[in-house]
Motif scaffolding. Structure first.
Motif, PDB file in Angstrom:
ATOM      1  N   GLU A  14      27.532 -61.902 -18.781  1.00  0.00           N
ATOM      2  CA  GLU A  14      28.719 -61.071 -18.938  1.00  0.00           C
ATOM      3  C   GLU A  14      28.377 -59.610 -18.636  1.00  0.00           C
ATOM      4  O   GLU A  14      27.295 -59.129 -18.955  1.00  0.00           O
ATOM      5  N   ARG A  15      29.309 -58.934 -18.007  1.00  0.00           N
ATOM      6  CA  ARG A  15      29.096 -57.520 -17.702  1.00  0.00           C
ATOM      7  C   ARG A  15      29.195 -56.707 -18.989  1.00  0.00           C
ATOM      8  O   ARG A  15      30.215 -56.742 -19.676  1.00  0.00           O
ATOM      9  N   ARG A  16      28.135 -55.996 -19.279  1.00  0.00           N
ATOM     10  CA  ARG A  16      28.115 -55.214 -20.506  1.00  0.00           C
ATOM     11  C   ARG A  16      27.197 -54.016 -20.304  1.00  0.00           C
ATOM     12  O   ARG A  16      26.713 -53.765 -19.195  1.00  0.00           O
ATOM     13  N   TRP A  77      24.562 -48.159 -14.326  1.00  0.00           N
ATOM     14  CA  TRP A  77      25.884 -48.781 -14.223  1.00  0.00           C
ATOM     15  C   TRP A  77      25.825 -50.157 -13.551  1.00  0.00           C
ATOM     16  O   TRP A  77      26.837 -50.829 -13.431  1.00  0.00           O
ATOM     17  N   SER A  78      24.646 -50.551 -13.118  1.00  0.00           N
ATOM     18  CA  SER A  78      24.520 -51.823 -12.419  1.00  0.00           C
ATOM     19  C   SER A  78      24.895 -53.033 -13.282  1.00  0.00           C
ATOM     20  O   SER A  78      25.493 -53.987 -12.771  1.00  0.00           O
ATOM     21  N   PRO A  79      24.588 -53.062 -14.590  1.00  0.00           N
ATOM     22  CA  PRO A  79      24.999 -54.223 -15.385  1.00  0.00           C
ATOM     23  C   PRO A  79      26.521 -54.416 -15.434  1.00  0.00           C
ATOM     24  O   PRO A  79      26.988 -55.551 -15.550  1.00  0.00           O
ATOM     25  N   ARG A  80      27.286 -53.338 -15.358  1.00  0.00           N
ATOM     26  CA  ARG A  80      28.744 -53.458 -15.431  1.00  0.00           C
ATOM     27  C   ARG A  80      29.368 -53.627 -14.054  1.00  0.00           C
ATOM     28  O   ARG A  80      30.310 -54.406 -13.890  1.00  0.00           O
ATOM     29  N   ALA A  85      27.296 -50.528  -7.627  1.00  0.00           N
ATOM     30  CA  ALA A  85      26.033 -49.786  -7.744  1.00  0.00           C
ATOM     31  C   ALA A  85      25.155 -50.019  -6.525  1.00  0.00           C
ATOM     32  O   ALA A  85      24.529 -49.080  -6.003  1.00  0.00           O
ATOM     33  N   LEU A  86      25.101 -51.281  -6.040  1.00  0.00           N
ATOM     34  CA  LEU A  86      24.289 -51.568  -4.855  1.00  0.00           C
ATOM     35  C   LEU A  86      24.838 -50.835  -3.635  1.00  0.00           C
ATOM     36  O   LEU A  86      24.062 -50.312  -2.809  1.00  0.00           O
ATOM     37  N   ALA A  87      26.170 -50.776  -3.510  1.00  0.00           N
ATOM     38  CA  ALA A  87      26.771 -50.092  -2.358  1.00  0.00           C
ATOM     39  C   ALA A  87      26.434 -48.607  -2.363  1.00  0.00           C
ATOM     40  O   ALA A  87      26.073 -48.027  -1.321  1.00  0.00           O
ATOM     41  N   VAL A  88      26.511 -47.962  -3.530  1.00  0.00           N
ATOM     42  CA  VAL A  88      26.216 -46.523  -3.611  1.00  0.00           C
ATOM     43  C   VAL A  88      24.738 -46.264  -3.330  1.00  0.00           C
ATOM     44  O   VAL A  88      24.380 -45.348  -2.561  1.00  0.00           O
TER      45      VAL A  88
END
Length: 411
Positions: A14-16, A77-80, A85-88
């Motif tokens: 889960e995104r957290r 911010w990658s977990p959410r 995040a990968l794109a930035v």
């Protein structure tokens, strides 16, 4: 392909907010980037190319330092939002490649890619991996220290390691989920098996009880019928008739209870025959039977009876259990007084006082029958109490609710 899609469809994280382990990874990346910038500032060489020229000025040094550190901080911010995040970070990686600093943000890119592979679905993973490979190809064209092919192979190699790490994380998480589900299913299976065994045991006990009690009651009925009219004693003949009537009633109620339990254990079994609910008049019939034992019993009934058969049936069960206990556990039983007060609202208050010296077993507290009745009354919103009163006195009090919440089943 179906197997691959099924693997990606397994429960994902889960995104957290970032965990402690992820915070450590982010700090390690930022520390590594800070060291790389420090090396560029204080020990740069001609191999650093454009990057070395940019950090010669104060604004350039500050700007590059902030940009590199912020790139690492985006991992928070990658977990959410793993894909975002990968794109930035990927865009920052391409920008850094133009000045020969792609190695400075390589670790944030690889960890962001790991996060996407570990946490997102098949479509997101395929798109992110393809975009990352394309970005690395563009980065290799911009590199000046080696050939495009060598640079691209090197970048793809570390990207492959990151992808494999993400697959490993996802596999371990899936294994843990499957293990937990397996334990849960095993516990549920054990609980169901225990309930089944209890149901079988209850059915066996009830069947044995039915056979034993049914046989004895049938024998009592046969003996009573055989002796009726042969004693030349009217009082004895009347007692035999009462014995036969009580035995028939007990046999009928036993069969009804067994049939009801069988229907509850197996809903497909035939429903029990209709069983006439007890009324307040049955209380007086019950009292008359006790009086035949030469025990004085007084009944005081006030108020207007309710039409609710559940109230009447529950009241009958309480009086019957109290009288049965008084006869069985009091020696000698001097007298019994029963007070029934019907309320205008529809409820009733019942008080049974038995006077006599209770036996030792009865003096300890209410028996199982009274305890079951107490649970029935209190679960329906009423009150119930049973215990000693004056010396050599036992009192049973019950405040019956307006309308029971369940069907009446005699105790």
């Amino acid at each position: 392909m179906q197997a691959v899609r099924g693997w990606f469809d397994q429960p994902r994280r889960e995104r957290r907010e970032a965990s402690t382990a992820w915070l450590v990874i982010v700090l390690a990346c930022v520390a590594f980037q800070a060291l790389m910038v420090a090396r560029l500032l204080f020990a740069g060489s001609a191999r650093d190319g454009i990057a070395l020229a940019l950090v010669q000025s104060t604004p350039g040094a500050v700007g590059i330092t902030i940009a590199v550190v912020l790139t690492g901080m985006i991992l928070l911010w990658s977990p959410r939002w793993p894909v975002l995040a990968l794109a930035v970070i990927g865009a920052a990686y391409l920008a850094a490649s133009t000045i020969g600093m792609h190695d400075y943000v390589a670790f944030p890119l690889l960890f962001a890619l790991l996060r996407v592979v570990a946490d997102t679905g098949l479509t997101s993973v395929a798109g992110s991996v393809t975009s990352t490979c394309a970005g690395m190809l563009a980065s290799s064209w911009m590199a000046t220290s080696t050939t495009v092919a060598d640079e691209y192979v090197g970048q793809l190699s570390v990207a492959a390691l990151s992808i494999l790490a993400g697959v490993g994380v996802r596999s371990v998480r899936g294994w843990q989920t499957a293990t937990q589900q397996s334990h849960h299913d095993a516990e549920r299976a054990r609980a169901i098996a225990a309930e089944r065994d209890q149901a079988i045991a209850r059915t066996r006990i009830v069947a044995e009880l039915h056979d034993s009690v049914g046989h004895n009651l049938t024998a009592i009925i046969a003996l009573s019928q055989g002796l009726a009219g042969t004693t030349e004693n009217p009082e004895l003949d009347e007692s035999l008739e009462d014995i036969e009537a009580m035995a028939r009633e007990g046999l009928s109620e036993t069969r009804h209870a067994v049939s009801l339990l069988g229907h509850l254990e197996n809903p497909a079994a035939p429903a029990p025959d209709h069983h006439r609910p007890h009324s307040w008049d049955d209380v007086h019939d019950l009292v008359n039977r006790v009086r035949t034992l030469n025990i004085p019993v007084t009944v005081t009934e006030t108020g207007r009876r309710t039409d609710d058969t559940g109230i009447a049936g529950l009241g009958f069960s309480i009086v019957r259990e109290a009288l049965t206990n008084a006869v069985r556990h009091t020696e000698p039983l001097k007298r019994v007084s029963i007070s029934i007060d019907h309320h205008l609202t529809g409820g009733a208050r019942i008080t049974i006082r038995s006077q006599g010296h209770p036996r030792h077993t009865y003096d300890h507290g209410p028996g199982s029958g009274l305890q079951r009745l107490s649970h029935r009354v209190t679960s329906q919103g009423g009150t119930f109490a049973a215990g000693p009163g004056e010396p050599d006195e036992w009192i049973v009090k019950a405040q019956l609710p307006i309308a029971p919440n369940e069907e009446n089943h005699d105790a």
